[in-house]
Design a protein around this motif. Structure first.
Motif, PDB file in Angstrom:
ATOM      1  N   MET B  48      -5.257   0.298   5.586  1.00  0.00           N
ATOM      2  CA  MET B  48      -5.942   1.495   5.159  1.00  0.00           C
ATOM      3  C   MET B  48      -5.054   2.680   5.500  1.00  0.00           C
ATOM      4  N   LEU B  49      -4.821   3.552   4.534  1.00  0.00           N
ATOM      5  CA  LEU B  49      -3.943   4.699   4.720  1.00  0.00           C
ATOM      6  C   LEU B  49      -4.739   5.956   4.429  1.00  0.00           C
ATOM      7  N   THR B  50      -4.648   6.900   5.344  1.00  0.00           N
ATOM      8  CA  THR B  50      -5.357   8.152   5.132  1.00  0.00           C
ATOM      9  C   THR B  50      -4.420   9.355   5.220  1.00  0.00           C
ATOM     10  N   SER B  51      -3.266   9.194   5.860  1.00  0.00           N
ATOM     11  CA  SER B  51      -2.347  10.313   6.061  1.00  0.00           C
ATOM     12  C   SER B  51      -1.006  10.034   5.427  1.00  0.00           C
ATOM     13  N   SER B  52      -0.371  11.094   4.927  1.00  0.00           N
ATOM     14  CA  SER B  52       0.944  10.944   4.296  1.00  0.00           C
ATOM     15  C   SER B  52       2.015  10.652   5.333  1.00  0.00           C
ATOM     16  N   GLY B  53       3.007   9.859   4.925  1.00  0.00           N
ATOM     17  CA  GLY B  53       4.232   9.709   5.691  1.00  0.00           C
ATOM     18  C   GLY B  53       4.161   8.815   6.901  1.00  0.00           C
ATOM     19  N   ILE B  54       2.981   8.287   7.209  1.00  0.00           N
ATOM     20  CA  ILE B  54       2.865   7.412   8.383  1.00  0.00           C
ATOM     21  C   ILE B  54       2.868   5.971   7.899  1.00  0.00           C
ATOM     22  N   GLU B  55       3.919   5.233   8.303  1.00  0.00           N
ATOM     23  CA  GLU B  55       4.043   3.858   7.837  1.00  0.00           C
ATOM     24  C   GLU B  55       3.153   2.945   8.665  1.00  0.00           C
ATOM     25  N   LYS B  56       2.405   2.098   7.950  1.00  0.00           N
ATOM     26  CA  LYS B  56       1.638   1.069   8.635  1.00  0.00           C
ATOM     27  C   LYS B  56       2.398  -0.248   8.498  1.00  0.00           C
ATOM     28  N   LYS B  57       2.468  -1.015   9.594  1.00  0.00           N
ATOM     29  CA  LYS B  57       3.207  -2.281   9.558  1.00  0.00           C
ATOM     30  C   LYS B  57       2.356  -3.410  10.108  1.00  0.00           C
ATOM     31  N   SER B  58       2.525  -4.569   9.480  1.00  0.00           N
ATOM     32  CA  SER B  58       1.891  -5.768  10.002  1.00  0.00           C
ATOM     33  C   SER B  58       2.811  -6.931   9.665  1.00  0.00           C
ATOM     34  N   GLY B  59       3.592  -7.347  10.642  1.00  0.00           N
ATOM     35  CA  GLY B  59       4.543  -8.439  10.404  1.00  0.00           C
ATOM     36  C   GLY B  59       5.577  -8.022   9.380  1.00  0.00           C
ATOM     37  N   ARG B  60       5.651  -8.795   8.296  1.00  0.00           N
ATOM     38  CA  ARG B  60       6.647  -8.524   7.251  1.00  0.00           C
ATOM     39  C   ARG B  60       6.120  -7.541   6.192  1.00  0.00           C
ATOM     40  N   LEU B  61       4.889  -7.092   6.360  1.00  0.00           N
ATOM     41  CA  LEU B  61       4.302  -6.162   5.399  1.00  0.00           C
ATOM     42  C   LEU B  61       4.289  -4.751   5.964  1.00  0.00           C
ATOM     43  N   SER B  62       4.534  -3.795   5.095  1.00  0.00           N
ATOM     44  CA  SER B  62       4.421  -2.395   5.507  1.00  0.00           C
ATOM     45  C   SER B  62       3.968  -1.579   4.316  1.00  0.00           C
ATOM     46  N   SER B  63       3.389  -0.420   4.598  1.00  0.00           N
ATOM     47  CA  SER B  63       2.888   0.429   3.531  1.00  0.00           C
ATOM     48  C   SER B  63       2.951   1.881   3.960  1.00  0.00           C
ATOM     49  N   ILE B  64       3.114   2.752   2.962  1.00  0.00           N
ATOM     50  CA  ILE B  64       3.176   4.174   3.238  1.00  0.00           C
ATOM     51  C   ILE B  64       2.496   4.912   2.103  1.00  0.00           C
ATOM     52  N   LEU B  65       1.985   6.084   2.423  1.00  0.00           N
ATOM     53  CA  LEU B  65       1.227   6.880   1.460  1.00  0.00           C
ATOM     54  C   LEU B  65       1.895   8.239   1.272  1.00  0.00           C
ATOM     55  N   ASP B  66       1.921   8.709   0.041  1.00  0.00           N
ATOM     56  CA  ASP B  66       2.413  10.063  -0.264  1.00  0.00           C
ATOM     57  C   ASP B  66       1.281  10.799  -0.982  1.00  0.00           C
ATOM     58  N   LYS B  67       0.592  11.667  -0.252  1.00  0.00           N
ATOM     59  CA  LYS B  67      -0.571  12.349  -0.826  1.00  0.00           C
ATOM     60  C   LYS B  67      -0.179  13.503  -1.719  1.00  0.00           C
ATOM     61  N   LYS B  68       1.077  13.941  -1.619  1.00  0.00           N
ATOM     62  CA  LYS B  68       1.543  15.015  -2.497  1.00  0.00           C
ATOM     63  C   LYS B  68       1.848  14.467  -3.891  1.00  0.00           C
ATOM     64  N   GLU B  69       2.554  13.322  -3.920  1.00  0.00           N
ATOM     65  CA  GLU B  69       2.908  12.702  -5.201  1.00  0.00           C
ATOM     66  C   GLU B  69       1.857  11.692  -5.648  1.00  0.00           C
ATOM     67  N   LEU B  70       0.830  11.470  -4.849  1.00  0.00           N
ATOM     68  CA  LEU B  70      -0.310  10.611  -5.196  1.00  0.00           C
ATOM     69  C   LEU B  70       0.108   9.165  -5.464  1.00  0.00           C
ATOM     70  N   PHE B  71       0.826   8.580  -4.507  1.00  0.00           N
ATOM     71  CA  PHE B  71       1.130   7.170  -4.652  1.00  0.00           C
ATOM     72  C   PHE B  71       1.317   6.523  -3.291  1.00  0.00           C
ATOM     73  N   SER B  72       1.300   5.203  -3.332  1.00  0.00           N
ATOM     74  CA  SER B  72       1.560   4.405  -2.133  1.00  0.00           C
ATOM     75  C   SER B  72       2.440   3.234  -2.536  1.00  0.00           C
ATOM     76  N   ILE B  73       3.220   2.732  -1.579  1.00  0.00           N
ATOM     77  CA  ILE B  73       3.972   1.506  -1.813  1.00  0.00           C
ATOM     78  C   ILE B  73       3.632   0.492  -0.736  1.00  0.00           C
ATOM     79  N   LEU B  74       3.686  -0.759  -1.151  1.00  0.00           N
ATOM     80  CA  LEU B  74       3.516  -1.876  -0.229  1.00  0.00           C
ATOM     81  C   LEU B  74       4.795  -2.698  -0.286  1.00  0.00           C
ATOM     82  N   ASN B  75       5.430  -2.883   0.858  1.00  0.00           N
ATOM     83  CA  ASN B  75       6.657  -3.675   0.936  1.00  0.00           C
ATOM     84  C   ASN B  75       6.392  -5.004   1.627  1.00  0.00           C
ATOM     85  N   ILE B  76       6.998  -6.034   1.091  1.00  0.00           N
ATOM     86  CA  ILE B  76       6.966  -7.335   1.750  1.00  0.00           C
ATOM     87  C   ILE B  76       8.418  -7.789   1.888  1.00  0.00           C
TER      88      ILE B  76
END
Lengths: 115, 110
Positions: B48-76
């Motif tokens: 769950m992402l609520t703030s821009s620029g703060i990367e969340k990580k769990s093992g080999r997965l990570s995600s980040i949110l950009d609220k200015k450009e209105l997108f998120s990425i999920l990396n594996i």
């Protein structure tokens, strides 16, 4: 503890029949959601229950669809006079308090096939 | 009308590769963005992402949110065959109603 459970896991019915789908949320969760996922589509919000408040039924696709939540726990989704386009996986979820920051925990779903 | 668009729709990679999944959104009232992994029927919660620029990580997965450009990425990273699934992005425009994207189907070949 136990997660969200749904029954039946699969249901095949004939066009025009009524069906009932059941959801048991996680104990203590006040919020309950129903979603529908058609083949190749994203999840579609159907209805939301929160405590004793009136449910938000804004996602129900027609008046053939209705849902109840008895005693703030178990919920039943009823589809009357089923149509072939009702075929989908129906997912139930529950969360602690229904806030956007609460995690929704999903059940395994009921796969409905209308012949 | 609220919109959540995921890309690509599907991809096939080999074990050990890195994948990047995209989710863009247009909602009237943004509260949070969530990622789920769906195998068979029930989606399981990832982030769950609520703030821009703060990367969340769990093992080999990570995600980040950009609220200015209105997108998120999920990396594996270092993908495994067990990562094969549909990855769903959802945005919560209010306290309880999630708008879901159609998902990205990831297939990891041995």
């Amino acid at each position: 503890g136990a997660g969200v459970s749904q029954s039946p896991s699969n249901k095949v019915t004939e066009k025009g029949k009524d069906v009932e789908l059941r959801c048991d949320p996680i104990s203590g969760h006040t919020a309950l959601y129903w979603y529908r996922q058609s083949l190749g589509q994203g999840l579609e919000f159907l209805i939301y229950f929160q405590g004793n408040s009136a449910p938000d039924k804004s996602g129900l696709p027609s008046d053939r669809f209705s849902a109840e939540r008895t005693g703030g726990s178990v919920s039943t989704l009823t589809i009357q006079r089923t149509q072939q386009e009702d075929s989908a996986v129906y997912l139930c979820a529950s969360s602690l308090a229904g806030l956007a920051t609460d995690t929704q925990y999903f059940g395994p779903g009921t796969r409905l096939t209308v012949l | 009308e609220d919109k959540v668009v995921q890309s690509p729709l599907s991809l096939v990679v080999h074990e050990g590769d890195t994948v990047t999944l995209n989710c863009s959104y247009e909602v009237t009232n943004f509260r949070s963005l969530l990622w789920y992994k769906q195998e068979k029927k029930a989606p399981t919660f990832l982030f769950m992402l609520t703030s821009s620029g703060i990367e969340k990580k769990s093992g080999r997965l990570s995600s980040i949110l950009d609220k200015k450009e209105l997108f998120s990425i999920l990396n594996i990273t270092a993908t495994q065959t067990g990562d094969s699934a549909v990855y769903l992005c959802a945005v919560g425009p209010n306290d309880y109603k999630l708008s879901f994207g159609a998902g990205t189907t990831v297939t990891v070949r041995a």
